[in-house]
Design a protein around this motif. Structure first.
Motif, PDB file in Angstrom:
ATOM      1  N   ASN A 117       0.840  -1.200   0.000  1.00 22.00           N
ATOM      2  CA  ASN A 117       0.000   0.000   0.000  1.00 22.00           C
ATOM      3  C   ASN A 117       0.873   1.247   0.000  1.00 22.00           C
ATOM      4  O   ASN A 117       1.518   1.567   0.996  1.00 22.00           O
ATOM      5  CB  ASN A 117      -0.927   0.003   1.211  1.00 22.00           C
ATOM      6  CG  ASN A 117      -2.008   1.071   1.109  1.00 22.00           C
ATOM      7  OD1 ASN A 117      -1.878   2.027   0.348  1.00 22.00           O
ATOM      8  ND2 ASN A 117      -3.081   0.902   1.869  1.00 22.00           N
ATOM      9  N   LEU A 118       0.890   1.955  -1.134  1.00 20.62           N
ATOM     10  CA  LEU A 118       1.565   3.252  -1.239  1.00 20.62           C
ATOM     11  C   LEU A 118       0.539   4.384  -1.279  1.00 20.62           C
ATOM     12  O   LEU A 118       0.863   5.507  -1.630  1.00 20.62           O
ATOM     13  CB  LEU A 118       2.431   3.309  -2.509  1.00 20.62           C
ATOM     14  CG  LEU A 118       3.490   2.228  -2.691  1.00 20.62           C
ATOM     15  CD1 LEU A 118       4.298   2.491  -3.960  1.00 20.62           C
ATOM     16  CD2 LEU A 118       4.413   2.145  -1.488  1.00 20.62           C
ATOM     17  N   GLY A 119      -0.696   4.074  -0.890  1.00 20.32           N
ATOM     18  CA  GLY A 119      -1.761   5.060  -1.024  1.00 20.32           C
ATOM     19  C   GLY A 119      -1.898   5.987   0.165  1.00 20.32           C
ATOM     20  O   GLY A 119      -2.271   7.150   0.001  1.00 20.32           O
ATOM     21  N   ILE A 120      -1.615   5.508   1.366  1.00 18.58           N
ATOM     22  CA  ILE A 120      -1.856   6.293   2.578  1.00 18.58           C
ATOM     23  C   ILE A 120      -0.543   6.843   3.121  1.00 18.58           C
ATOM     24  O   ILE A 120       0.435   6.093   3.280  1.00 18.58           O
ATOM     25  CB  ILE A 120      -2.547   5.442   3.656  1.00 18.58           C
ATOM     26  CG1 ILE A 120      -3.900   4.952   3.136  1.00 18.58           C
ATOM     27  CG2 ILE A 120      -2.749   6.239   4.938  1.00 18.58           C
ATOM     28  CD1 ILE A 120      -4.647   4.071   4.104  1.00 18.58           C
ATOM     29  N   GLY A 121      -0.521   8.127   3.413  1.00 13.99           N
ATOM     30  CA  GLY A 121       0.674   8.778   3.951  1.00 13.99           C
ATOM     31  C   GLY A 121       0.800   8.584   5.441  1.00 13.99           C
ATOM     32  O   GLY A 121       0.779   9.558   6.207  1.00 13.99           O
ATOM     33  N   GLU A 131      10.242  -3.153  -4.130  1.00 15.95           N
ATOM     34  CA  GLU A 131       9.406  -4.193  -4.732  1.00 15.95           C
ATOM     35  C   GLU A 131       8.190  -3.567  -5.412  1.00 15.95           C
ATOM     36  O   GLU A 131       7.810  -3.964  -6.521  1.00 15.95           O
ATOM     37  CB  GLU A 131       8.962  -5.197  -3.671  1.00 15.95           C
ATOM     38  CG  GLU A 131       8.126  -6.336  -4.242  1.00 15.95           C
ATOM     39  CD  GLU A 131       7.705  -7.349  -3.198  1.00 15.95           C
ATOM     40  OE1 GLU A 131       6.809  -8.170  -3.503  1.00 15.95           O
ATOM     41  OE2 GLU A 131       8.249  -7.330  -2.072  1.00 15.95           O
ATOM     42  N   ALA A 132       7.589  -2.582  -4.743  1.00 19.97           N
ATOM     43  CA  ALA A 132       6.449  -1.886  -5.359  1.00 19.97           C
ATOM     44  C   ALA A 132       6.878  -1.193  -6.646  1.00 19.97           C
ATOM     45  O   ALA A 132       6.155  -1.232  -7.660  1.00 19.97           O
ATOM     46  CB  ALA A 132       5.872  -0.878  -4.373  1.00 19.97           C
ATOM     47  N   ALA A 133       8.039  -0.563  -6.628  1.00 20.87           N
ATOM     48  CA  ALA A 133       8.533   0.125  -7.827  1.00 20.87           C
ATOM     49  C   ALA A 133       8.741  -0.869  -8.965  1.00 20.87           C
ATOM     50  O   ALA A 133       8.384  -0.582 -10.129  1.00 20.87           O
ATOM     51  CB  ALA A 133       9.832   0.857  -7.509  1.00 20.87           C
ATOM     52  N   ASP A 134       9.293  -2.032  -8.666  1.00 18.28           N
ATOM     53  CA  ASP A 134       9.497  -3.040  -9.711  1.00 18.28           C
ATOM     54  C   ASP A 134       8.162  -3.482 -10.307  1.00 18.28           C
ATOM     55  O   ASP A 134       8.040  -3.683 -11.522  1.00 18.28           O
ATOM     56  CB  ASP A 134      10.225  -4.252  -9.131  1.00 18.28           C
ATOM     57  CG  ASP A 134      11.705  -3.982  -8.874  1.00 18.28           C
ATOM     58  OD1 ASP A 134      12.239  -3.036  -9.481  1.00 18.28           O
ATOM     59  OD2 ASP A 134      12.309  -4.710  -8.076  1.00 18.28           O
ATOM     60  N   ARG A 135       7.158  -3.644  -9.465  1.00 21.69           N
ATOM     61  CA  ARG A 135       5.839  -4.038  -9.974  1.00 21.69           C
ATOM     62  C   ARG A 135       5.233  -2.939 -10.848  1.00 21.69           C
ATOM     63  O   ARG A 135       4.606  -3.222 -11.882  1.00 21.69           O
ATOM     64  CB  ARG A 135       4.899  -4.347  -8.810  1.00 21.69           C
ATOM     65  CG  ARG A 135       5.295  -5.547  -7.976  1.00 21.69           C
ATOM     66  CD  ARG A 135       4.191  -5.856  -6.972  1.00 21.69           C
ATOM     67  NE  ARG A 135       4.634  -6.680  -5.859  1.00 21.69           N
ATOM     68  CZ  ARG A 135       3.852  -7.046  -4.854  1.00 21.69           C
ATOM     69  NH1 ARG A 135       2.577  -6.647  -4.832  1.00 21.69           N
ATOM     70  NH2 ARG A 135       4.316  -7.786  -3.861  1.00 21.69           N
ATOM     71  N   GLN A 184      16.878   5.484  -4.288  1.00 21.85           N
ATOM     72  CA  GLN A 184      16.801   4.213  -5.000  1.00 21.85           C
ATOM     73  C   GLN A 184      15.503   4.059  -5.791  1.00 21.85           C
ATOM     74  O   GLN A 184      15.508   3.549  -6.914  1.00 21.85           O
ATOM     75  CB  GLN A 184      16.924   3.063  -4.003  1.00 21.85           C
ATOM     76  CG  GLN A 184      18.275   2.996  -3.305  1.00 21.85           C
ATOM     77  CD  GLN A 184      18.339   1.858  -2.300  1.00 21.85           C
ATOM     78  OE1 GLN A 184      18.236   0.688  -2.658  1.00 21.85           O
ATOM     79  NE2 GLN A 184      18.482   2.190  -1.023  1.00 21.85           N
ATOM     80  N   VAL A 185      14.398   4.512  -5.220  1.00 24.40           N
ATOM     81  CA  VAL A 185      13.097   4.288  -5.844  1.00 24.40           C
ATOM     82  C   VAL A 185      12.833   5.256  -6.995  1.00 24.40           C
ATOM     83  O   VAL A 185      12.304   4.850  -8.050  1.00 24.40           O
ATOM     84  CB  VAL A 185      11.974   4.392  -4.788  1.00 24.40           C
ATOM     85  CG1 VAL A 185      10.604   4.329  -5.455  1.00 24.40           C
ATOM     86  CG2 VAL A 185      12.113   3.270  -3.767  1.00 24.40           C
ATOM     87  N   THR A 186      13.187   6.523  -6.819  1.00 23.85           N
ATOM     88  CA  THR A 186      12.834   7.540  -7.816  1.00 23.85           C
ATOM     89  C   THR A 186      13.399   7.230  -9.204  1.00 23.85           C
ATOM     90  O   THR A 186      12.647   7.245 -10.192  1.00 23.85           O
ATOM     91  CB  THR A 186      13.267   8.936  -7.352  1.00 23.85           C
ATOM     92  OG1 THR A 186      12.730   9.190  -6.061  1.00 23.85           O
ATOM     93  CG2 THR A 186      12.788  10.009  -8.331  1.00 23.85           C
TER      94      THR A 186
END
Length: 402
Positions: free
Chosen positions: A33-37, A389-393, A307-309
């Protein structure tokens, strides 16, 4: 029933739940879940220790104004962080998180009997601004974000007639969801407008301690001092421990600024019943007095974003923000219907079990456009490995549908 309740819009997460109610996420993949801050880094031990040691405080009623020690701790932090001097007795009030205070402040400031009472908000925006305005009996006006200026709000979209009816202006720097930080020149423009039209500026600064450059974000009180406005006329700054110290469940923050508005706000809060628990006060004193855990937290975010950006930038229109813990990413125009952020989010959840928040749900159509359309908000609040992992997906999903 209060008829103003009918004016409220569904909250973005409620709208997202409705959109996904009939959707089955891919069961082969664990949900991310990357939706909630909601910060998910560990809370600092010093906060937990302070709560344990303050248990005896539950036997007394806490004062609405907070203890002198807490107000001094807040004032001390403002001095160390921004070089700003405030009177702890008259210019600082503890609050139960910025969300509560942002809402309550509008009820204090807005006079709905004045024709056309207006509250101005950035767009996209934290939805509490709009709800607070509507329940105070005001109308809302929006300043859209400008992609050409790193998604900073374009206050010049608000015309003079609207400014003349404005009673309250919400600003958010660093911004949610864009991460944009307001420079001193922008503050100078807003102060001039406030002087001309008499409206109050509420400066939401709860993301101020998560930043990626060498210089920390400029705060509203700091900007006022730099411009010779040491009385903080018609300015109220709001900040919180939630993001700074990873304690969103503590519900702890403070407001500071114009003596006149602090006095009025205290009167309102006395009747509103919003005194902070003695346990939370002691935990807050400990947290505001320590920077080591804040620096460690900031380092974690910097490592994660570094790493993610770039990984997401392979397929999305995204760049490192000025500050905050969100990425404000544009979905590919070649995806589904041009820039359809909702379809992108639903497809990503169904096929890869990753939740992101469609940008259009965080904004209103204003000046002919919805400035959140075609973008998604990603809250990088989990650990590095989960975010990667979310970024890869997301990369895999986007390439499949290119």
């Amino acid at each position: 029933m209060n008829p103003l309740l009918q004016r409220l819009h569904p909250y973005p997460f409620e709208r997202l739940r409705e959109l996904t109610a009939s959707l089955t996420p891919n069961p082969a993949l664990r949900p991310i879940n990357l939706g909630i801050g909601e910060p998910r880094h560990p809370a600092p031990p010093l906060v937990m220790q302070a709560i344990d040691e303050a248990a005896a405080g539950l036997s007394v009623y806490p004062p609405t104004a907070g203890s002198p020690a807490l107000r001094q701790a807040c004032a001390g932090w403002l001095q160390r962080r921004y070089g700003v001097t405030v009177d702890p007795a008259t210019q600082v009030l503890p609050v139960n998180g910025t969300r509560e205070a942002l809402f309550a402040l509008a009820q204090v400031v807005v006079d709905p009997t004045r024709p056309g009472a207006t509250v101005v908000c950035p767009n996209p925006f934290y939805q509490i601004y709009e709800g607070a305005a509507l329940l105070a009996g005001a109308r809302t006006a929006f300043a859209n974000s400008d992609p050409a200026r790193n998604f900073a709000a374009d206050w010049r979209q608000i015309d003079d007639a609207t400014w003349s009816r404005t009673q309250l202006l919400y600003v958010c720097s660093p911004g949610n969801p864009t991460g944009a930080v307001m420079p001193l020149s922008e503050w100078e423009e807003l102060f001039a407008l406030s002087d001309q039209h008499g409206f109050v500026i509420a400066s939401d600064e709860c993301y101020s301690e998560i930043y990626f450059g060498d210089e920390p974000p400029l705060g509203g009180l700091e900007a006022a001092v730099k411009l010779g406005r040491t009385d903080f006329r018609n300015l109220v700054a709001l900040t919180s421990l939630s993001k700074r110290s990873n304690v969103p469940g503590l519900r702890a923050g403070f407001v500071a600024g114009d003596v006149r508005w602090m006095k009025a706000f205290l009167l309102y809060r006395t009747y509103h019943g919003s005194a902070m628990s003695p346990l939370v006060q002691q935990a807050s004193i400990a947290a505001w007095g320590d920077e080591a855990h804040v620096e460690a937290n900031r380092t974690l975010y910097r490592q994660k974003f570094a790493q993610v950006t770039p990984r997401l930038a392979e397929v999305l229109d995204v760049a490192l923000p000025d500050a905050g813990f969100y990425l404000w990413a544009g979905v590919p125009r070649r995806h589904v219907e041009p820039g359809d952020d909702v379809a992108f989010a639903l497809g990503l959840l169904a096929q890869y079990n990753v939740t992101v928040l469609p940008g259009s749900l965080l904004a209103r159509e204003a000046h002919g456009v919805n400035p959140g359309a075609g973008r998604i908000r990603l809250a990088l609040v989990a650990g590095v490995e989960e975010c990667l992992e979310a970024a890869d997906r997301i990369v895999a999903f986007t390439r499949e549908h290119a």
